[in-house]
Design a protein around this motif. Structure first.
Motif, short mmCIF file in Angstrom:
data_model
loop_
_atom_site.label_atom_id
_atom_site.label_comp_id
_atom_site.label_asym_id
_atom_site.label_seq_id
_atom_site.Cartn_x
_atom_site.Cartn_y
_atom_site.Cartn_z
N TRP A 45 23.20 -51.43 -13.44
CA TRP A 45 22.56 -50.29 -14.01
C TRP A 45 22.57 -50.30 -15.78
O TRP A 45 21.58 -49.79 -16.23
N ASN A 62 14.61 -43.66 -3.74
CA ASN A 62 15.78 -43.13 -4.44
C ASN A 62 17.05 -43.74 -3.54
O ASN A 62 18.14 -44.22 -4.26
N SER A 76 13.12 -48.57 -16.39
CA SER A 76 12.58 -47.70 -15.77
C SER A 76 11.19 -47.54 -16.23
O SER A 76 10.09 -47.36 -15.51
N ALA A 127 9.33 -41.22 -2.61
CA ALA A 127 10.22 -41.09 -3.49
C ALA A 127 11.54 -41.04 -2.99
O ALA A 127 12.53 -41.58 -3.54
N SER A 128 11.81 -40.54 -1.75
CA SER A 128 13.14 -40.62 -1.25
C SER A 128 13.57 -41.81 -0.65
O SER A 128 14.77 -42.50 -1.02
N PHE A 162 17.43 -47.54 -4.98
CA PHE A 162 17.93 -47.55 -6.23
C PHE A 162 19.50 -47.12 -6.35
O PHE A 162 20.07 -47.29 -7.17
N GLY A 163 19.72 -46.20 -5.42
CA GLY A 163 21.27 -45.54 -5.22
C GLY A 163 22.26 -46.43 -5.04
O GLY A 163 23.46 -46.45 -5.32
#
Length: 97
Positions: free
Chosen positions: A65, A54, A74, A50-51, A57-58
């Motif tokens: 977006w 993240n 999503s 997940a990190s 996608f950050g």
């Protein structure tokens, strides 16, 4: 009279052992192999965490977006990813794939 009841009991018992118990053992074995295969993939680091997702996608800008949210990216991405993983796992099962 007793012979007919014995024959009916043997037929019912044969049905239980041939179909119900054999299918239960077969499907339990397939379920167990599949769930353990997922655990092996997770523990080996082949699947993204997940990190890491993240961080990826950050870095997407706000304008992108907007359109991703407009098309409900999503929901579609998670559904598509789940479908690809399920297909990958099903193809690795020797009896089915």
């Amino acid at each position: 009279m007793f012979g007919i009841l014995t024959s009916a009991f043997n037929v019912a018992l044969g049905f239980v052992f041939r179909s119900i118990i054999v299918k239960f053992v077969l499907f339990f074995g397939l379920f167990f192999i599949t769930t353990e295969f997922i655990q092996v993939l997770v523990s080996s680091g082949l699947l993204p965490t997940a990190s890491s997702l993240n961080g990826v996608f950050g870095g997407i800008p706000a304008g992108v977006w907007y359109f991703l949210d407009l098309f409900n990216f999503s929901m579609g991405f998670s559904t598509g990813l789940a479908a690809f993983v399920a297909r990958f796992i099903i193809r690795r099962i020797p009896v089915i794939g």
